[in-house]
Design a protein around this motif. Structure first.
Motif, PDB file in Angstrom:
ATOM      1  N   GLY A   1       0.812  -1.214   0.000  1.00 26.66           N
ATOM      2  CA  GLY A   1       0.000   0.000   0.000  1.00 26.66           C
ATOM      3  C   GLY A   1       0.842   1.258   0.000  1.00 26.66           C
ATOM      4  N   PHE A   2       2.124   1.121   0.394  1.00 27.20           N
ATOM      5  CA  PHE A   2       3.051   2.253   0.384  1.00 27.20           C
ATOM      6  C   PHE A   2       4.003   2.156  -0.812  1.00 27.20           C
ATOM      7  N   ASN A   3       3.643   1.292  -1.763  1.00 32.11           N
ATOM      8  CA  ASN A   3       4.399   1.078  -2.996  1.00 32.11           C
ATOM      9  C   ASN A   3       5.786   0.496  -2.759  1.00 32.11           C
ATOM     10  N   PHE A   4       5.929  -0.292  -1.681  1.00 28.15           N
ATOM     11  CA  PHE A   4       7.131  -1.107  -1.525  1.00 28.15           C
ATOM     12  C   PHE A   4       6.751  -2.511  -1.998  1.00 28.15           C
ATOM     13  N   VAL A   5       6.907  -2.749  -3.271  1.00 26.14           N
ATOM     14  CA  VAL A   5       6.451  -4.009  -3.873  1.00 26.14           C
ATOM     15  C   VAL A   5       7.652  -4.751  -4.445  1.00 26.14           C
ATOM     16  N   GLY A   6       7.470  -6.084  -4.565  1.00 27.46           N
ATOM     17  CA  GLY A   6       8.524  -6.891  -5.164  1.00 27.46           C
ATOM     18  C   GLY A   6       9.829  -6.784  -4.397  1.00 27.46           C
ATOM     19  N   ASP A   7      10.926  -6.619  -5.142  1.00 29.19           N
ATOM     20  CA  ASP A   7      12.254  -6.552  -4.527  1.00 29.19           C
ATOM     21  C   ASP A   7      12.428  -5.330  -3.635  1.00 29.19           C
ATOM     22  N   ALA A   8      11.653  -4.246  -3.900  1.00 27.35           N
ATOM     23  CA  ALA A   8      11.800  -3.021  -3.109  1.00 27.35           C
ATOM     24  C   ALA A   8      11.489  -3.259  -1.635  1.00 27.35           C
ATOM     25  N   ALA A   9      10.644  -4.249  -1.334  1.00 29.96           N
ATOM     26  CA  ALA A   9      10.292  -4.535   0.064  1.00 29.96           C
ATOM     27  C   ALA A   9      11.410  -5.269   0.791  1.00 29.96           C
ATOM     28  N   LEU A  10      12.323  -5.896   0.037  1.00 32.49           N
ATOM     29  CA  LEU A  10      13.353  -6.743   0.641  1.00 32.49           C
ATOM     30  C   LEU A  10      14.762  -6.173   0.512  1.00 32.49           C
ATOM     31  N   GLN A  11      14.935  -5.094  -0.273  1.00 31.73           N
ATOM     32  CA  GLN A  11      16.280  -4.563  -0.466  1.00 31.73           C
ATOM     33  C   GLN A  11      16.648  -3.585   0.639  1.00 31.73           C
ATOM     34  N   LYS A  12      17.953  -3.364   0.818  1.00 30.19           N
ATOM     35  CA  LYS A  12      18.420  -2.383   1.785  1.00 30.19           C
ATOM     36  C   LYS A  12      17.900  -0.999   1.402  1.00 30.19           C
ATOM     37  N   ILE A  13      17.617  -0.177   2.411  1.00 30.58           N
ATOM     38  CA  ILE A  13      17.031   1.134   2.117  1.00 30.58           C
ATOM     39  C   ILE A  13      18.093   2.206   1.882  1.00 30.58           C
ATOM     40  N   GLU A  14      19.368   1.838   1.926  1.00 26.06           N
ATOM     41  CA  GLU A  14      20.449   2.817   1.771  1.00 26.06           C
ATOM     42  C   GLU A  14      20.289   3.695   0.528  1.00 26.06           C
ATOM     43  N   PRO A  15      19.932   3.114  -0.658  1.00 28.80           N
ATOM     44  CA  PRO A  15      19.799   3.975  -1.839  1.00 28.80           C
ATOM     45  C   PRO A  15      18.451   4.676  -1.948  1.00 28.80           C
ATOM     46  N   PHE A  16      17.565   4.476  -0.969  1.00 29.06           N
ATOM     47  CA  PHE A  16      16.233   5.078  -1.040  1.00 29.06           C
ATOM     48  C   PHE A  16      16.332   6.601  -1.013  1.00 29.06           C
ATOM     49  N   SER A  17      15.398   7.238  -1.701  1.00 29.51           N
ATOM     50  CA  SER A  17      15.294   8.699  -1.658  1.00 29.51           C
ATOM     51  C   SER A  17      14.673   9.133  -0.331  1.00 29.51           C
ATOM     52  N   GLY A  18      14.719  10.452  -0.083  1.00 33.24           N
ATOM     53  CA  GLY A  18      14.074  10.979   1.124  1.00 33.24           C
ATOM     54  C   GLY A  18      12.595  10.662   1.150  1.00 33.24           C
ATOM     55  N   GLY A  19      11.943  10.715  -0.013  1.00 32.58           N
ATOM     56  CA  GLY A  19      10.519  10.404  -0.087  1.00 32.58           C
ATOM     57  C   GLY A  19      10.224   8.962   0.250  1.00 32.58           C
ATOM     58  N   GLU A  20      11.055   8.052  -0.224  1.00 32.06           N
ATOM     59  CA  GLU A  20      10.854   6.630   0.059  1.00 32.06           C
ATOM     60  C   GLU A  20      11.076   6.331   1.539  1.00 32.06           C
TER      61      GLU A  20
END
Length: 639
Positions: A416-435
């Motif tokens: 529901g927060f658009n963390f789908v597929g691999d995005a839900a399981l990957q490290k958040i280090e490269p995530f943007s401020g919005g993510e």
């Protein structure tokens, strides 16, 4: 003019623009909108010449000076005022050249550069820089402070002031309202509206876009589409197209039904009347704006809290502050279940201090705070992002809150927060401020709080996520306190406002338009004694009006209850009278077999008429008493 023709732009393997074209004319103020990751910032880099296109043409007039906000600010020893003055490149160049001419004792060159400085109005530059700093929330004393003494958010304000100092032909602003409070946003939109240059503004604040822009360019599906109006105009035009699609229409109706069900259940209940009214306003907005967000990847809501104690917490004569400094004095508040407050106040008035105290992150200097043992706080502030583990995934973060829950259930929730597929399981280090902000919000929603404390929750969030958050907050059943410069979020999710002013917390009687007028009156009062008197008169008038309303409610409520009761009884007796007269109008009512019924009906009719007459007299007496009380109160509080 700025012209893009059949432009193709790639970043790595991702195609951001494919055969895209758009034209921006001189002095247009354009809002550039699009979902995060579509390439808005890359388009700015292209316009500035920092990157090149893969195909097509971009044309920027050679004589145009381009200004933009620097994303980094080194820890400089230069003063804030001098740093802002550096934004005027011509001023710096001519001053350097003049100094060189003076050192060389070249009188001709000195005269030339003095003339050039006169032409660009250089001698008022310090005053203009000081005005920019004041508008962006810096006190007079802070103008002389070195850049390195300011925190990251305040350095971003210095970068914005430096960009505004440039006498640019084209001004590029990427999320200029991040790190600004509501008052500064209001100042900025007025300032931009008066700047004589072409502007392109990336923003996810629709009220700011409506006030600051005159055209809108949407970056979507690798294309650029120009709309001939501000953000509301864009929404209406796009909604018209989407609403024609049956699937989109059905989804919109589901949103409307969700809000309408709340209104239908609670509008007749006095304890929920205000909340129902706010949902009615939200419904009116939703019917207009929902189609523009129907293709959003975000869909979540707050589950019902396990407990809704009343009150949730109480502050009694609390003083709050840091070190030896007290920021807020004598704070008294009983936070009831279902309360929905927007928190207002100028920059550094103590809004975040107040929120931290409620969240338990700041101890009181004096006074007391009493919390229900069933209190469950969901607290969002910008520093919450710093508590996230960069080396872990979104799923891991939720698992720390609920170790026993199945991973698939967590992944369904995070979708529901658009963390789908691999995005839900990957490290958040490269995530943007919005993510990262989305993940922090997801963690709050997961915990089912009964009190939400939100300090600028929309920073870094795009328009679709802001809309999803607004919908979720509208259905939230607990108590809510929000600090935000996003006026649409405040208006759609809160029922009333609290104001922090001069170290005190008090209710604010009015909406955001009233607050804006109040702030303008304050600013005018600072510059004009007459305006100060006028402002005080308005404050006195509002105070008297509020007192009059309270007095009217106190004295007229019991009278109105008697009137309502009399009207209810009169309605019942009128029905009886009508039934009796209907019977007496029938010819067979006077036959021998109905003689007993006739006598009974005549007696009943006589009795009913007597009761009605007495009730009508009583009703008139109550009405006269009500009018007399109204007159007495109005005489007590003359206008």
């Amino acid at each position: 003019m700025l012209e893009l023709k059949n432009l193709t732009l790639r970043r790595g393997l991702k195609v951001l623009l494919d055969q895209a074209s758009v034209t921006v004319n001189p002095n247009q103020r354009v809002g550039l909108i699009g979902k995060n990751g579509t390439g808005k910032s890359s388009l700015f880099a292209l316009i500035k010449g920092e990157i090149t296109q893969d195909a097509g043409d971009i044309s920027v007039p050679k004589h145009w000076k381009i200004a933009s906000v620097a994303q980094e600010t080194p820890a400089l020893a230069v003063s804030a005022l001098d740093y802002v003055l550096q934004g005027d490149a011509e001023l710096q160049a001519f001053q350097t050249a003049l100094a060189a001419a003076e050192a060389a004792n070249d009188g001709m060159k000195q005269a030339e550069y003095h003339a050039r400085l006169e032409e660009i109005d250089a001698y008022t530059a310090p005053a203009r820089a000081a005005k920019l700093l004041g508008g962006l929330g810096f006190s007079q004393e802070e103008h002389a402070k070195s850049v390195k003494e300011f925190s990251g958010g305040w350095r971003m304000r210095l970068n914005l002031a430096q960009a505004l100092m440039c006498r640019a032909d084209l001004l590029l602003l990427d999320e200029p309202t991040n790190h600004l409070d509501l008052e500064t946003v209001l100042w900025l939109e007025n300032h931009l509206a008066n700047l004589p240059c072409t502007q392109i503004i990336i923003s996810h604040d629709r009220d700011f876009l409506n006030a600051a822009t005159t055209q809108t360019v949407e970056l979507a599906n690798q294309k650029l589409t120009l709309y001939g109006g501000g953000y509301d105009f864009y929404q209406t035009e796009r909604a018209r197209r989407l609403a024609q699609q049956q699937a989109a229409y059905a989804k919109q109706q589901a949103h409307i039904k969700h809000l309408q069900s709340f209104i239908d259940r609670f509008k007749a209940k006095a304890t929920k009347a205000v909340q129902a009214q706010s949902r009615m306003k939200a419904l009116a907005k939703l019917e207009r704006i929902a189609p523009a967000h129907l293709d959003s990847e975000f869909s979540f809501e707050f589950d019902s809290p396990a407990h809704l104690p009343n009150p949730l917490l109480k502050l009694d004569k609390a003083a709050l502050g840091y070190g030896s400094s007290t920021v807020l004095h004598d704070i008294t508040l009983s936070l009831e279940s279902g309360a929905r407050y927007g928190l207002l106040g100028v920059n550094d008035s103590g809004k975040s201090t107040f929120i931290k105290a409620l969240a338990g992150e700041l101890e009181l200097r004096s006074g007391s705070i009493t919390k229900s043992d069933k209190l469950n706080i969901g607290y969002f502030a910008q520093h919450q992002l710093d508590t996230l583990r960069d080396d872990q995934s979104p799923v891991w973060h939720i698992q720390q809150l609920s170790p026993a829950v199945r991973e698939q259930e967590i992944r369904n929730f995070l979708g529901g927060f658009n963390f789908v597929g691999d995005a839900a399981l990957q490290k958040i280090e490269p995530f943007s401020g919005g993510e990262k902000a989305r993940l922090a919000l997801a963690m709050i929603v997961w915990q089912k709080p009964n009190l939400l404390l939100l300090d600028e929750p929309t920073n870094h969030l795009d328009l679709d996520m802001r809309h999803a958050l607004t919908l979720a907050l509208q259905s939230f059943q607990g108590a809510l306190i929000v600090v935000s410069h996003d006026r649409s979020l405040l208006e759609a999710t809160t029922d009333s406002f609290l104001l922090i002013d001069q170290g005190r917390l008090k209710p604010f009687d009015g909406d955001l338009n009233d607050y804006r007028q109040w702030r303008l009156a304050q600013e005018n009062a600072a510059a004009s004694p007459a305006a100060s008197v006028q402002s005080q008169n308005r404050k006195d008038t509002k105070r008297l009006e509020a007192q009059m309303r309270q007095e009217k409610a106190r004295r007229t409520k019991p009278i109105q209850q008697k009137i309502d009761q009399a009207e209810k009884e009169m309605a019942g007796l009128t029905e009886i009278q009508t039934a009796c007269e209907t019977f007496l109008a029938q010819e067979d009512a006077y036959s021998d077999e109905n003689k007993a019924e006739l006598q009974k009906t005549l007696a009943k009719l006589t009795e009913t008429k007597v009761k009605l007459t007495k009730l009508e007299e009583s009703w008139l007496s109550h009405q006269e008493e009500l009018e007399r009380v109204h007159a007495e109160i109005e005489a007590q509080f003359p206008s």
